[in-house]
Design a protein around this motif. Structure first.
Motif, PDB file in Angstrom:
ATOM      1  N   ASN A 164     -12.455 -21.607  52.507  1.00  0.00           N
ATOM      2  CA  ASN A 164     -13.618 -20.429  52.511  1.00  0.00           C
ATOM      3  C   ASN A 164     -14.628 -20.359  51.134  1.00  0.00           C
ATOM      4  O   ASN A 164     -14.822 -19.156  50.795  1.00  0.00           O
ATOM      5  CB  ASN A 164     -12.729 -19.133  52.420  1.00  0.00           C
TER       6      ASN A 164
ATOM      7  N   MET B 236       1.867 -23.271  60.671  1.00  0.00           N
ATOM      8  CA  MET B 236       0.319 -23.877  60.499  1.00  0.00           C
ATOM      9  C   MET B 236      -0.511 -23.300  61.441  1.00  0.00           C
ATOM     10  O   MET B 236      -1.839 -23.274  60.889  1.00  0.00           O
ATOM     11  CB  MET B 236       0.689 -25.459  61.227  1.00  0.00           C
TER      12      MET B 236
ATOM     13  N   ARG C  47      -0.692 -20.051  62.048  1.00  0.00           N
ATOM     14  CA  ARG C  47      -1.189 -18.735  61.263  1.00  0.00           C
ATOM     15  C   ARG C  47      -2.225 -19.235  59.942  1.00  0.00           C
ATOM     16  O   ARG C  47      -2.974 -18.439  59.690  1.00  0.00           O
ATOM     17  CB  ARG C  47      -0.031 -18.185  60.311  1.00  0.00           C
ATOM     18  N   ILE C  48      -1.881 -20.327  59.450  1.00  0.00           N
ATOM     19  CA  ILE C  48      -2.876 -20.587  58.123  1.00  0.00           C
ATOM     20  C   ILE C  48      -4.185 -20.902  58.766  1.00  0.00           C
ATOM     21  O   ILE C  48      -5.118 -20.417  57.999  1.00  0.00           O
ATOM     22  CB  ILE C  48      -2.302 -22.110  57.500  1.00  0.00           C
ATOM     23  N   ILE C  49      -4.451 -21.763  59.845  1.00  0.00           N
ATOM     24  CA  ILE C  49      -5.707 -22.129  60.357  1.00  0.00           C
ATOM     25  C   ILE C  49      -6.356 -20.878  60.615  1.00  0.00           C
ATOM     26  O   ILE C  49      -7.355 -20.772  60.639  1.00  0.00           O
ATOM     27  CB  ILE C  49      -5.290 -23.085  61.378  1.00  0.00           C
TER      28      ILE C  49
ATOM     29  N   ILE D 199       3.404 -16.560  55.689  1.00  0.00           N
ATOM     30  CA  ILE D 199       3.148 -18.062  55.768  1.00  0.00           C
ATOM     31  C   ILE D 199       3.979 -18.698  54.673  1.00  0.00           C
ATOM     32  O   ILE D 199       4.342 -19.725  54.801  1.00  0.00           O
ATOM     33  CB  ILE D 199       1.413 -18.004  55.437  1.00  0.00           C
TER      34      ILE D 199
ATOM     35  N   LYS E 158      -5.738 -17.892  59.683  1.00  0.00           N
ATOM     36  CA  LYS E 158      -6.089 -17.046  58.687  1.00  0.00           C
ATOM     37  C   LYS E 158      -7.283 -17.590  57.959  1.00  0.00           C
ATOM     38  O   LYS E 158      -8.192 -16.675  57.508  1.00  0.00           O
ATOM     39  CB  LYS E 158      -5.072 -16.942  57.439  1.00  0.00           C
ATOM     40  N   ILE E 159      -7.579 -19.043  57.938  1.00  0.00           N
ATOM     41  CA  ILE E 159      -8.737 -19.330  57.287  1.00  0.00           C
ATOM     42  C   ILE E 159      -9.987 -19.175  58.130  1.00  0.00           C
ATOM     43  O   ILE E 159     -10.871 -18.847  57.432  1.00  0.00           O
ATOM     44  CB  ILE E 159      -8.489 -21.114  57.259  1.00  0.00           C
TER      45      ILE E 159
ATOM     46  N   THR F   7     -10.813 -15.462  57.632  1.00  0.00           N
ATOM     47  CA  THR F   7     -11.403 -15.043  56.173  1.00  0.00           C
ATOM     48  C   THR F   7     -13.018 -15.478  56.443  1.00  0.00           C
ATOM     49  O   THR F   7     -13.795 -14.543  55.586  1.00  0.00           O
ATOM     50  CB  THR F   7     -10.586 -15.718  55.157  1.00  0.00           C
TER      51      THR F   7
END
Lengths: 169, 317, 495
Positions: B38, A1, A3-5, C320, A7-8, A11
């Motif tokens: 995003n 989880m 990692r997802i945050i 992921i 990455k968001i 980005t």
């Protein structure tokens, strides 16, 4: 989880600014103010136009910021967006979809095939474009038209306008 | 009649408040989800634009459907707006024309669900049928859990009237008790299920075979569609207000002083902003459950509610 | 000189073996021996050039084999090979739709691509007789041809009990554009342009297969740089499509994050396609004789930068996806294609490889430069949606490594030789591993480089029947996920 945050956050905001110049589009003809619901029908396209429509829904272009979105039912839609040269087998389904839409409504032909048959022009299995079913349809040429062109054209449609609707409704 | 008029005033104010909060909350939720995807979000007022556009469109009634289809949207909308009177938004002491407790609220929600499902099945399309029966399945599993959660939260105040429950919790201790924590978690799961959010349903899906809530709306157009969508937004806000009243009532006004109400309004805003953010985050991080897992999900909610109920007697009394 | 000679030999190796049977029974016995020796069925089509034939293409260990059955003017029949190769059923029905010739022994008498609108074909039925399931509580869900999302049209008829699918039947042909009729008696350039639009997401695969077919027919040798660059284009197309599929699969399971991230990577790739090759989907770059344009050094460094960036980003996204419990729960055990069935039918492509079939043209019968720079075959044995996701991830990784090697070792030189003139009737076939599976193109050229007839075989001819076998037993709500994991082409199939 995490990692997802992460990455968001890394980005960042991807959406590109809208072009400042006045968008090129077929004449604005829907009396909607920044709220355009589109029903897409593939009338025999090779799938490249669909891929561009998918790309249009991506984060670089974010059509929702202009109130443009794709809907799942023709009853929810203002605009019927057609790709493909309109094969004989899809003619009835196209007409039925248009009939199911509520007034006010309009049709848009996207891609060379929908405009005039494209590379398939002349085949007896196609109707050579949307004009054969809905005469006077607005057109966006291209093989396929890029998402930037599509966004510009659709933006033009969702501006508030004064005046009457043309014959396509 | 004298006593009725001020109640009418508070009632109208409450309905107006919830009616306007609904599209604003939806707009905020969409902003959160867009930012987490995003992308530049649509305006906060986009739902207003969409629905006012829908109001100017024609309303089509499909062939073969009856009055049930035609009257479901206004009935659903009216019921939901009325049920907004049963939860406290700004203050716990205001009296409104509607008189009922949280169980009545659950009952009204059940009626709303049945009307929506019937309206969808009435069209005779396979997807209306699909959406209707799936919605009923989710609903019938969520109801026992909801009732149990209401009981758990109401033990402290001894009453299932949401206003009194909120008051009792607010004026009590600030520490969250285990029963409330379990109950709160159970309520969160129920909220996600009843309002067709991920992981039960995907509100923005375009896959007709996976739809639950959206499938029931496929045949509505124009003003009917606007009423249904608005109604769904109101339902979400009501569930949030109920959750806030039962589990996070701190900040609600006690007396009816104007400054108290304005301060309560500020707290409400803060809570709704947070709720929107949490909801958006959950939707971004989670995937949708396989449809046969939905009963498991609801059973988990029920289990948590039982745990909350029991833990009150075991740990807190 | 020897190097060039070797390359020229390799270009046309392995040779395509064509057998023209003299009678129907000879055709049938040849097909039977093909089956006994383990050959795989690929495609079947009708043609008038060089004579009235039904051509069936097979693949065995030595390469491509084409078997031809003559169709007599009087009888207008040919033997059906569906009892040997089940995948031949729909192509044979299509031959009957287009020509009126009857496949002897084929039990299914329903038309396939003909919806009853063609005037010169036998009367099709507008109400297609779907096979129904009778029973308590069984009901039918028709979906399509117009679908709720942005997707090609096709009709699916589900027989369900509750949420469980008992039977699924497809009806396709909605995007039939009469492509075969369009390309008869057309010059090579027109047909090349048309071939990129049979299935727009596989433009490079089709245009390369067509170029290969025409080059073999006219014995034209494209320059080495062109062959290397064609591979670059093909792998970029493969990566773009796999990225799109992985994002869509995440989104269809409710995980929008996947769509955002993969969509971004794909969009970056498409934009660089536009910068370097003047078309986002690389259409019209591969032409018979070579490539239309020659990218320069800056272009190559842009492509290399793409590779590096993708290698980093896709690796993270794979972690992921693998660690996301909700997603893996949706993917695991859904839509299992039994490896036994896949082996029996000889299914290749992503779907076949995800069910344990080690079939990849780039490995088995590699076109230049795949014989120089080898690509490992991505494989999984589970056969479910998750396996197809894994195969796509693996293929992206392998393609990126391949691209890195090929771009750094790119030979210099021209990228185009003019197509030699064809003196008399000549035939050629091209086989390319597109991102879905094997694309086969057969072309028959007349004097003056006019196309007399051509056939485009899309790998979806194998995928659609496999999908019908996979869906029963699954939940109807899982169908979009299964369908997307197959990602069969509608337009490529319907011609």
């Amino acid at each position: 989880m995490y990692r997802i945050i992460l990455k968001i956050l890394k980005t960042g905001l991807l959406t590109e600014p809208l072009s400042v110049t006045s968008p090129e589009s077929p004449a604005p003809f829907l009396p909607v103010a920044k709220s355009l619901s589109i029903r897409h029908v593939d009338a025999g396209s090779c799938n490249a136009c669909e891929l561009e429509l998918h790309a249009l829904s991506g984060s670089y272009y974010a059509p929702e910021r202009q109130g443009i979105r794709f809907v799942s039912s023709p009853r929810h839609a203002d605009l019927l967006l057609v790709t493909g040269p309109v094969t004989c087998h899809m003619e009835q389904a196209l007409k039925d979809t248009h009939d199911a839409m509520a007034f006010p409504k309009a049709v848009l032909a996207v891609g060379d095939c929908a405009c005039n048959g494209g590379v398939f022009r002349g085949s007896p299995a196609v109707r050579n474009g949307v004009d054969a079913i809905f005469p006077g349809t607005a057109k966006i040429p291209g093989c396929p038209p890029s998402p930037n062109i599509l966004l510009s054209a659709l933006r033009g449609l969702s501006r508030p306008v004064s005046g009457d609707l043309p014959a396509s409704s | 009649m004298n006593t009725f008029l001020p109640f009418l005033g508070t009632s109208l104010f409450q309905m107006l408040l919830v009616g306007l909060l609904a599209p604003l909350f939806l707009g905020w939720l969409n902003i959160v989800k867009a930012l987490l995807s995003n992308r530049t979000p649509a305006s906060l007022f986009q739902p207003f634009r969409d629905w006012s556009k829908l109001l100017s469109k024609e309303s089509i009634v499909p062939q073969g459907s009856s009055d049930l289809f035609r009257w479901a949207p206004p009935a659903v909308f009216a019921l939901l707006l009325t049920s907004s009177l049963l939860v406290p938004a700004l203050g716990t002491h205001g009296k409104t024309v509607a008189f009922g407790d949280a169980l009545v609220l659950t009952g009204i929600m059940a009626l709303v669900r049945v009307l929506m499902a019937l309206g969808a099945i009435d069209t005779g399309t396979p997807f209306g049928n699909l959406g209707g029966r799936r919605e009923m399945m989710v609903g019938f599993l969520a109801e026992p859990a909801t009732v149990l959660v209401i009981f758990t939260a109401s033990i402290l105040s001894g009453s299932t009237m949401t206003f009194q429950t909120a008051d009792a919790l607010r004026s009590g201790t600030l520490l969250p008790t285990p029963s409330l924590v379990f109950g709160g978690l159970a309520f969160l799961l129920i909220l996600l299920g009843e309002n067709a959010r991920i992981p039960i349903d995907n509100p923005s899906t375009h896959l007709e075979l996976t739809m639950i809530h959206e499938a029931m709306l496929l045949e509505y157009s124009g003003p009917s569609l606007a009423l249904m969508e608005w109604g769904s937004a109101i339902k979400l806000v009501i569930y949030l207000l109920l959750g806030i009243a039962l589990f996070f009532p701190w900040g609600l006004a006690g007396d009816e002083g104007l400054s108290d109400l304005i301060r309560a309004g500020g707290f409400l805003l803060l809570k709704l902003l947070t709720a929107g953010f949490v909801l958006g985050l959950l939707e971004t991080l989670m995937a949708k459950l396989r449809i046969f897992r939905v009963p498991e999900f609801m059973t988990l909610a029920f289990l948590l509610a039982i745990l909350g109920f029991l833990s009150h007697f075991v740990l807190e009394v | 000189m020897t190097e060039e000679k070797n390359m020229q030999d390799d270009l046309f190796f392995p040779p395509v073996r064509t057998t023209s049977a003299t009678s129907g029974s000879e055709y049938l016995s040849e097909a039977t021996s093909m089956k006994n020796l383990g050959g795989r069925f690929l495609a079947l089509w009708s043609t008038d050039h060089p004579g009235r034939f039904v051509c069936a293409a097979f693949s065995d260990a030595e390469g491509l084999r084409i078997l031809r059955a003559p169709v007599a003017e009087t009888s207008r029949t040919f033997p059906s090979i569906t009892h040997l190769f089940p995948l031949a059923s729909r192509p044979e029905r299509t031959v009957r739709d287009f020509t009126g010739w009857t496949p002897e022994g084929l039990a299914d008498t329903r038309p396939w691509l003909d919806h009853g609108f063609w005037k010169n074909a036998p009367a099709g039925e507008r109400d297609y007789p779907f096979v129904r399931v009778e029973g308590e509580g069984v009901h039918e869900i028709p979906v399509g041809p117009v679908h709720a999302g942005i997707i090609e049209p096709g009709h699916f008829r589900f027989q369900v009990v509750g949420e469980k699918v008992l039977r699924m039947e497809e009806r396709l042909g909605y995007t039939h554009k009469g492509i075969r009729a369009l390309l008869r008696n057309r010059p090579v350039e027109d047909v090349a342009r048309l071939s990129g639009r049979v299935s727009g997401d596989s433009a490079v695969a089709y245009q390369w297969a067509l170029a290969q077919a025409m080059e073999r027919a006219t014995r034209t040798f494209p320059p080495e740089r062109a062959l290397y660059l064609r591979a670059v284009l093909l792998e970029r197309e493969r990566i773009a499509n796999h990225l799109g599929d992985l994002g869509a699969l995440g989104n269809d399971a409710g995980f929008g994050f996947g769509l955002v991230q993969f969509g971004r990577l794909k969009e970056d790739l498409l934009r660089n396609n536009d910068r370097v090759f003047a078309h986002r989907y690389l259409m019209d770059m591969v032409v018979p004789g070579g490539l239309r344009e020659n990218p320069g050094k800056e272009d190559i460094s842009i492509l290399l930068e793409d590779v590096r960036r993708l290698q980093r980003d896709v690796q993270l996204l794979k972690i992921i996806y693998d660690e996301h419990g909700g997603l893996q729960d949706r993917f695991s055990g859904t839509g299992v294609l039994d490896p036994m069935l896949a082996g029996d039918w000889g299914l290749g492509g992503v779907v076949g490889r995800a069910s344990g079939q080690m079939l990849d043209l780039r490995h088995d019968h590699p076109a230049w430069p795949y014989n120089r720079e080898r690509i490992p075959v991505a494989l999984s044995r589970r056969g479910d949606v998750g396996a197809r996701v894994q195969v796509r991830f693996q293929e992206i990784r392998h393609s990126l490594a391949f691209l890195h090697t090929v771009l750094t070792l790119l030979p210099e030189g021209p990228v185009r030789t003019p197509l030699r003139e064809c003196g008399s009737l000549a035939e050629g076939t091209g086989r390319i591993e597109g991102f879905r599976g094997e694309v086969l193109v057969w072309v028959c050229l007349e004097k003056g480089n006019i196309v007399a007839d051509a056939y485009f075989h899309d790998p979806s001819w194998h995928l659609w029947p496999a999908l019908e076998r996979v869906v029963p037993g699954n939940l109807v709500a899982d169908f979009p996920l299964i369908n997307k994991s197959f990602n069969p082409s509608y337009s490529g199939h319907d011609l």
